[in-house]
Design a protein around this motif. Structure first.
Motif, PDB file in Angstrom:
ATOM      1  N   SER A   1       0.827  -1.206   0.000  1.00  0.00           N
ATOM      2  CA  SER A   1       0.000   0.000   0.000  1.00  0.00           C
ATOM      3  C   SER A   1       0.861   1.255   0.000  1.00  0.00           C
ATOM      4  CB  SER A   1      -0.915   0.015   1.223  1.00  0.00           C
ATOM      5  OG  SER A   1      -1.811  -1.062   1.177  1.00  0.00           O
ATOM      6  N   SER A   2       1.991   1.210   0.667  1.00  0.00           N
ATOM      7  CA  SER A   2       2.878   2.384   0.682  1.00  0.00           C
ATOM      8  C   SER A   2       3.470   2.624  -0.707  1.00  0.00           C
ATOM      9  CB  SER A   2       3.978   2.220   1.730  1.00  0.00           C
ATOM     10  OG  SER A   2       4.794   1.121   1.421  1.00  0.00           O
ATOM     11  N   ASP A   3       3.723   1.532  -1.461  1.00  0.00           N
ATOM     12  CA  ASP A   3       4.218   1.687  -2.836  1.00  0.00           C
ATOM     13  C   ASP A   3       3.175   2.385  -3.703  1.00  0.00           C
ATOM     14  OD1 ASP A   3       6.628   0.415  -2.282  1.00  0.00           O
ATOM     15  OD2 ASP A   3       5.836  -1.569  -2.821  1.00  0.00           O
ATOM     16  N   VAL A   4       1.924   1.994  -3.558  1.00  0.00           N
ATOM     17  CA  VAL A   4       0.850   2.599  -4.347  1.00  0.00           C
ATOM     18  C   VAL A   4       0.704   4.071  -3.992  1.00  0.00           C
ATOM     19  CG1 VAL A   4      -1.638   2.566  -4.799  1.00  0.00           C
ATOM     20  CG2 VAL A   4      -0.370   0.421  -4.644  1.00  0.00           C
ATOM     21  N   LYS A   5       0.786   4.394  -2.713  1.00  0.00           N
ATOM     22  CA  LYS A   5       0.682   5.798  -2.294  1.00  0.00           C
ATOM     23  C   LYS A   5       1.852   6.605  -2.853  1.00  0.00           C
ATOM     24  CE  LYS A   5      -1.940   4.938   1.917  1.00  0.00           C
ATOM     25  NZ  LYS A   5      -1.946   4.982   3.384  1.00  0.00           N
ATOM     26  N   ARG A   6       3.036   6.009  -2.863  1.00  0.00           N
ATOM     27  CA  ARG A   6       4.211   6.709  -3.406  1.00  0.00           C
ATOM     28  C   ARG A   6       4.069   6.927  -4.906  1.00  0.00           C
ATOM     29  NH1 ARG A   6       9.118   8.538  -3.521  1.00  0.00           N
ATOM     30  NH2 ARG A   6      10.873   7.568  -4.583  1.00  0.00           N
ATOM     31  N   ILE A   7       3.598   5.926  -5.617  1.00  0.00           N
ATOM     32  CA  ILE A   7       3.379   6.050  -7.063  1.00  0.00           C
ATOM     33  C   ILE A   7       2.346   7.139  -7.338  1.00  0.00           C
ATOM     34  CG2 ILE A   7       2.450   4.870  -9.099  1.00  0.00           C
ATOM     35  CD1 ILE A   7       3.690   2.277  -7.918  1.00  0.00           C
ATOM     36  N   ALA A   8       1.271   7.150  -6.554  1.00  0.00           N
ATOM     37  CA  ALA A   8       0.243   8.175  -6.720  1.00  0.00           C
ATOM     38  C   ALA A   8       0.811   9.562  -6.451  1.00  0.00           C
ATOM     39  CB  ALA A   8      -0.943   7.889  -5.807  1.00  0.00           C
ATOM     40  N   HIS A   9       1.657   9.667  -5.441  1.00  0.00           N
ATOM     41  CA  HIS A   9       2.283  10.956  -5.130  1.00  0.00           C
ATOM     42  C   HIS A   9       3.182  11.410  -6.278  1.00  0.00           C
ATOM     43  CE1 HIS A   9       4.234  14.177  -2.945  1.00  0.00           C
ATOM     44  NE2 HIS A   9       5.408  13.640  -3.249  1.00  0.00           N
ATOM     45  N   LEU A  10       3.984  10.498  -6.820  1.00  0.00           N
ATOM     46  CA  LEU A  10       4.867  10.838  -7.926  1.00  0.00           C
ATOM     47  C   LEU A  10       4.085  11.233  -9.175  1.00  0.00           C
ATOM     48  CD1 LEU A  10       7.573   8.045  -7.533  1.00  0.00           C
ATOM     49  CD2 LEU A  10       7.839  10.497  -7.050  1.00  0.00           C
ATOM     50  N   ALA A  11       2.937  10.611  -9.366  1.00  0.00           N
ATOM     51  CA  ALA A  11       2.091  10.923 -10.517  1.00  0.00           C
ATOM     52  C   ALA A  11       1.170  12.108 -10.247  1.00  0.00           C
ATOM     53  CB  ALA A  11       1.258   9.705 -10.899  1.00  0.00           C
ATOM     54  N   ARG A  12       1.263  12.654  -9.050  1.00  0.00           N
ATOM     55  CA  ARG A  12       0.415  13.786  -8.628  1.00  0.00           C
ATOM     56  C   ARG A  12      -1.072  13.445  -8.748  1.00  0.00           C
ATOM     57  NH1 ARG A  12       4.880  14.715  -6.918  1.00  0.00           N
ATOM     58  NH2 ARG A  12       6.072  16.585  -7.284  1.00  0.00           N
ATOM     59  N   ILE A  13      -1.388  12.233  -8.279  1.00  0.00           N
ATOM     60  CA  ILE A  13      -2.774  11.757  -8.265  1.00  0.00           C
ATOM     61  C   ILE A  13      -3.212  11.638  -6.821  1.00  0.00           C
ATOM     62  CG2 ILE A  13      -4.305   9.847  -8.851  1.00  0.00           C
ATOM     63  CD1 ILE A  13      -2.356   9.150 -11.113  1.00  0.00           C
ATOM     64  N   GLU A  14      -4.339  12.252  -6.515  1.00  0.00           N
ATOM     65  CA  GLU A  14      -4.884  12.132  -5.158  1.00  0.00           C
ATOM     66  C   GLU A  14      -5.633  10.811  -5.072  1.00  0.00           C
ATOM     67  OE1 GLU A  14      -7.933  14.492  -2.174  1.00  0.00           O
ATOM     68  OE2 GLU A  14      -7.074  15.533  -3.884  1.00  0.00           O
ATOM     69  N   ILE A  15      -5.286  10.024  -4.073  1.00  0.00           N
ATOM     70  CA  ILE A  15      -5.886   8.699  -3.933  1.00  0.00           C
ATOM     71  C   ILE A  15      -6.280   8.491  -2.477  1.00  0.00           C
ATOM     72  CG2 ILE A  15      -3.651   7.570  -3.617  1.00  0.00           C
ATOM     73  CD1 ILE A  15      -4.749   5.248  -5.284  1.00  0.00           C
ATOM     74  N   SER A  16      -7.529   8.034  -2.275  1.00  0.00           N
ATOM     75  CA  SER A  16      -8.010   7.803  -0.909  1.00  0.00           C
ATOM     76  C   SER A  16      -7.557   6.418  -0.444  1.00  0.00           C
ATOM     77  CB  SER A  16      -9.534   7.901  -0.867  1.00  0.00           C
ATOM     78  OG  SER A  16     -10.111   6.826  -1.576  1.00  0.00           O
ATOM     79  N   ASP A  17      -7.698   6.174   0.848  1.00  0.00           N
ATOM     80  CA  ASP A  17      -7.304   4.872   1.397  1.00  0.00           C
ATOM     81  C   ASP A  17      -8.126   3.737   0.810  1.00  0.00           C
ATOM     82  OD1 ASP A  17      -5.314   5.981   2.961  1.00  0.00           O
ATOM     83  OD2 ASP A  17      -6.640   6.275   4.700  1.00  0.00           O
ATOM     84  N   ALA A  18      -9.396   4.012   0.511  1.00  0.00           N
ATOM     85  CA  ALA A  18     -10.245   2.975  -0.089  1.00  0.00           C
ATOM     86  C   ALA A  18      -9.773   2.648  -1.505  1.00  0.00           C
ATOM     87  CB  ALA A  18     -11.696   3.441  -0.113  1.00  0.00           C
ATOM     88  N   GLU A  19      -9.312   3.660  -2.228  1.00  0.00           N
ATOM     89  CA  GLU A  19      -8.850   3.446  -3.602  1.00  0.00           C
ATOM     90  C   GLU A  19      -7.482   2.770  -3.644  1.00  0.00           C
ATOM     91  OE1 GLU A  19      -9.130   7.566  -4.709  1.00  0.00           O
ATOM     92  OE2 GLU A  19     -10.789   7.142  -6.059  1.00  0.00           O
ATOM     93  N   VAL A  20      -6.724   2.876  -2.557  1.00  0.00           N
ATOM     94  CA  VAL A  20      -5.392   2.274  -2.525  1.00  0.00           C
ATOM     95  C   VAL A  20      -5.485   0.766  -2.712  1.00  0.00           C
ATOM     96  CG1 VAL A  20      -3.411   1.770  -1.040  1.00  0.00           C
ATOM     97  CG2 VAL A  20      -4.299   4.089  -1.164  1.00  0.00           C
ATOM     98  N   GLU A  21      -6.409   0.122  -2.028  1.00  0.00           N
ATOM     99  CA  GLU A  21      -6.538  -1.345  -2.119  1.00  0.00           C
ATOM    100  C   GLU A  21      -6.966  -1.780  -3.513  1.00  0.00           C
ATOM    101  OE1 GLU A  21      -5.446  -3.481   0.108  1.00  0.00           O
ATOM    102  OE2 GLU A  21      -4.835  -1.714   1.264  1.00  0.00           O
ATOM    103  N   VAL A  22      -7.917  -1.041  -4.112  1.00  0.00           N
ATOM    104  CA  VAL A  22      -8.372  -1.387  -5.463  1.00  0.00           C
ATOM    105  C   VAL A  22      -7.225  -1.201  -6.455  1.00  0.00           C
ATOM    106  CG1 VAL A  22      -9.984  -0.731  -7.302  1.00  0.00           C
ATOM    107  CG2 VAL A  22     -10.760  -0.787  -4.932  1.00  0.00           C
TER     108      VAL A  22
END
Length: 104
Positions: A5-26
């Motif tokens: 999950s931390s990898d997904v959050k980091r990827i989203a941050h690098l891509a400048r995409i806001e992602i909620s905790d619920a969307e992280v799992e999907v």
């Protein structure tokens, strides 16, 4: 390759995409599936297979390289806007259009 999950959050941050905790799992599930497919494709032995430029053996129909319009350069340059310094002369020199300098 497994993602967390931390990898997904980091990827989203690098891509400048806001992602909620619920969307992280999907997103984690979808990215893991994509990476799994890539691993499957990399496991295939492609020794002796010639790379293709296209998946189908197609040829483009080419048209004849024929001039269809007349050269109107002289006409266009004769009606070019004036230089702008009080002169009525077109802003053309040696066949090129003159433009104001914008970088100092």
């Amino acid at each position: 390759m497994s993602l967390s999950s931390s990898d997904v959050k980091r990827i989203a941050h690098l891509a400048r995409i806001e992602i909620s905790d619920a969307e992280v799992e999907v997103t984690l599930h979808k990215l893991s599936g994509i990476l799994g497919l890539i691993e499957q494709m990399q496991a295939v032995d492609t020794t002796g297979i010639t790379p293709m430029s296209h998946s189908q053996d197609v040829v483009q129909r080419l048209r004849e390289d024929v001039v269809t319009e007349t050269n109107q350069r002289e006409l266009f340059q004769s009606i070019a806007p004036a230089v702008g310094n009080g002169s009525a002369e077109p802003a053309v020199e040696a066949g090129l259009y003159l433009v104001p300098k914008v970088i100092e």
